[in-house]
Write a protein that holds these residues in place. Structure first.
Motif, PDB file in Angstrom:
ATOM      1  N   ASP A 162      23.376 -26.755  13.482  1.00  0.00           N
ATOM      2  CA  ASP A 162      24.710 -26.905  12.904  1.00  0.00           C
ATOM      3  C   ASP A 162      25.632 -27.406  14.009  1.00  0.00           C
ATOM      4  O   ASP A 162      25.661 -26.829  15.104  1.00  0.00           O
ATOM      5  CB  ASP A 162      25.218 -25.578  12.354  1.00  0.00           C
ATOM      6  CG  ASP A 162      26.601 -25.717  11.728  1.00  0.00           C
ATOM      7  OD1 ASP A 162      26.717 -26.429  10.717  1.00  0.00           O
ATOM      8  OD2 ASP A 162      27.555 -25.136  12.266  1.00  0.00           O
ATOM      9  N   LEU A 163      26.351 -28.486  13.739  1.00  0.00           N
ATOM     10  CA  LEU A 163      27.209 -29.111  14.743  1.00  0.00           C
ATOM     11  C   LEU A 163      28.650 -29.119  14.253  1.00  0.00           C
ATOM     12  O   LEU A 163      28.934 -29.575  13.152  1.00  0.00           O
ATOM     13  CB  LEU A 163      26.742 -30.553  15.007  1.00  0.00           C
ATOM     14  CG  LEU A 163      27.628 -31.423  15.889  1.00  0.00           C
ATOM     15  CD1 LEU A 163      27.719 -30.855  17.295  1.00  0.00           C
ATOM     16  CD2 LEU A 163      27.071 -32.851  15.925  1.00  0.00           C
ATOM     17  N   ARG A 164      29.547 -28.616  15.092  1.00  0.00           N
ATOM     18  CA  ARG A 164      30.975 -28.637  14.784  1.00  0.00           C
ATOM     19  C   ARG A 164      31.704 -29.331  15.916  1.00  0.00           C
ATOM     20  O   ARG A 164      31.456 -29.054  17.102  1.00  0.00           O
ATOM     21  CB  ARG A 164      31.507 -27.202  14.616  1.00  0.00           C
ATOM     22  CG  ARG A 164      30.840 -26.440  13.510  1.00  0.00           C
ATOM     23  CD  ARG A 164      31.498 -25.089  13.252  1.00  0.00           C
ATOM     24  NE  ARG A 164      31.550 -24.249  14.441  1.00  0.00           N
ATOM     25  CZ  ARG A 164      30.520 -23.548  14.901  1.00  0.00           C
ATOM     26  NH1 ARG A 164      29.341 -23.630  14.304  1.00  0.00           N
ATOM     27  NH2 ARG A 164      30.649 -22.780  15.961  1.00  0.00           N
ATOM     28  N   LEU A 165      32.586 -30.229  15.548  1.00  0.00           N
ATOM     29  CA  LEU A 165      33.348 -30.981  16.540  1.00  0.00           C
ATOM     30  C   LEU A 165      34.647 -30.236  16.816  1.00  0.00           C
ATOM     31  O   LEU A 165      35.610 -30.349  16.057  1.00  0.00           O
ATOM     32  CB  LEU A 165      33.626 -32.395  16.038  1.00  0.00           C
ATOM     33  CG  LEU A 165      32.402 -33.185  15.558  1.00  0.00           C
ATOM     34  CD1 LEU A 165      32.819 -34.547  15.041  1.00  0.00           C
ATOM     35  CD2 LEU A 165      31.384 -33.325  16.678  1.00  0.00           C
ATOM     36  N   GLU A 166      34.666 -29.465  17.876  1.00  0.00           N
ATOM     37  CA  GLU A 166      35.858 -28.697  18.208  1.00  0.00           C
ATOM     38  C   GLU A 166      36.985 -29.615  18.660  1.00  0.00           C
ATOM     39  O   GLU A 166      38.160 -29.376  18.390  1.00  0.00           O
ATOM     40  CB  GLU A 166      35.534 -27.684  19.303  1.00  0.00           C
ATOM     41  CG  GLU A 166      36.669 -26.734  19.621  1.00  0.00           C
ATOM     42  CD  GLU A 166      36.270 -25.701  20.643  1.00  0.00           C
ATOM     43  OE1 GLU A 166      36.038 -26.084  21.802  1.00  0.00           O
ATOM     44  OE2 GLU A 166      36.175 -24.512  20.268  1.00  0.00           O
ATOM     45  N   SER A 167      36.634 -30.682  19.366  1.00  0.00           N
ATOM     46  CA  SER A 167      37.593 -31.684  19.824  1.00  0.00           C
ATOM     47  C   SER A 167      36.808 -32.945  20.165  1.00  0.00           C
ATOM     48  O   SER A 167      35.578 -32.968  20.049  1.00  0.00           O
ATOM     49  CB  SER A 167      38.365 -31.188  21.055  1.00  0.00           C
ATOM     50  OG  SER A 167      37.505 -31.110  22.175  1.00  0.00           O
ATOM     51  N   ALA A 168      37.520 -33.985  20.595  1.00  0.00           N
ATOM     52  CA  ALA A 168      36.839 -35.226  20.951  1.00  0.00           C
ATOM     53  C   ALA A 168      35.931 -35.056  22.159  1.00  0.00           C
ATOM     54  O   ALA A 168      35.031 -35.870  22.380  1.00  0.00           O
ATOM     55  CB  ALA A 168      37.877 -36.312  21.239  1.00  0.00           C
TER      56      ALA A 168
END
Length: 228
Positions: A111-117
Motif C-alpha cells: 500500500d503506497l500513500r503519497l504524504e508529499s512530493a
C-alpha cells in the motif's frame, strides 16, 4: 529479472535496451525487471550517477551463493540465477515459463500513500505459504525509475546518449518475517531531488534466507500525475 550494469561499460548498452524491452511484460505482471547499476567501473573514466556500492555488494552476494569466483557486467540474473541466454528470446521465454510453474512461496501486498512530493509512506504485509517459519525468508523493497537518460562525456561510452528503465534508486532491507510466517512493515521513503515521481514504482521481493530463491515479487506504480 535483475540486470547488473554500468554506464562506464561499453558492453552494457545492449543489455540496458533489452531490459527496457521488457516493459510491456512487466506491466502485464509476467515479470519484474530491475536494473542495478554497479560502481566498480567508475574508476575507468565515467562515474555512473545511478551506481551504488550496495548494488555491487548484492551482485557479489549472489555470486557467493552459487559459488562463482567473479562478477561482471552486463549480467542478467533470473530468479537469482545467472542467465547467459538473455539475447535468445526463446531461451528467455523458456526461463520465464519455468519460473512461472513454481507456486509462490509467499503472499505479499503493498500500500503506497503519497504524504508529499518528497515522501512516500509504504505498508508491506504478507505471509509465507505452507509450513515455512519466519526465519526462512526475507523481504526487500526496491524503488525504481523509468525514462532516465544520460549524455556520457567520458569513459568507454563517451559521446553516447544512454537511456535506462527499471533503474533501482533505493534498495531497502532485509526485513524478516515474524516467527508465525507473517510480515507487517511500515517504511517512510524519501524521494530525492532529481527523481521524477511520475516515473517511479515500488516493488517488494521475498527471498528464501538460505538458498536465495525468489518466493514472490510484487510492484506498484506511484500513480503521480506529471505537472505541466
Amino acid at each position: 529479472v535483475e540486470l547488473y550494469t554500468s554506464e562506464g561499460c561499453s558492453s552494457c548498452p545492449p543489455a540496458d535496451r533489452w531490459l527496457s524491452s521488457l516493459t510491456r511484460d512487466a506491466k502485464a505482471g509476467r515479470l519484474l525487471p530491475l536494473a542495478f547499476h554497479v560502481d566498480y567501473w567508475d574508476y575507468i573514466g565515467w562515474k555512473d550517477a545511478f551506481a551504488q556500492s550496495a548494488f555491487s555488494r548484492r551482485q557479489r552476494e549472489l555470486a557467493d551463493q552459487r559459488g562463482a569466483a567473479t562478477i561482471y557486467t552486463p549480467q542478467v540474473v533470473v530468479d537469482t540465477r545467472d542467465f547467459l541466454g538473455w539475447r535468445d528470446a526463446s531461451a528467455f521465454e523458456a526461463s520465464l515459463a519455468s519460473a512461472g510453474r513454481q507456486p509462490p512461496g509467499a503472499r505479499l501486498s503493498l500500500d503506497l500513500r503519497l504524504e508529499s512530493a518528497s515522501r512516500w509512506k509504504v505498508d508491506l504485509r504478507g505471509n509465507l505459504a505452507g509450513a515455512k517459519s519466519g526465519g526462512d525468508a526475507v523481504v526487500f523493497l526496491a524503488v525504481y525509475e523509468n525514462g532516465l537518460e544520460t549524455r556520457v562525456r567520458a569513459g568507454e561510452n563517451a559521446g553516447a546518449t544512454l537511456r535506462h528503465d527499471h533503474v533501482v534508486r533505493n534498495w531497502l532491507g532485509p526485513f524478516r518475517f515474524q516467527a508465525d510466517g507473517a510480515i507487517s512493515k511500515h517504511a517512510d521513503i524519501a524521494i530525492e531531488a532529481g527523481w521524477k515521481p511520475h516515473n517511479l514504482s515500488i516493488a517488494a521481493l521475498a527471498f528464501s534466507a538460505r538458498g536465495g530463491e525468489v518466493l514472490q515479487a510484487v510492484s506498484l506504480p506511484s500513480c503521480v500525475t506529471p505537472r505541466d
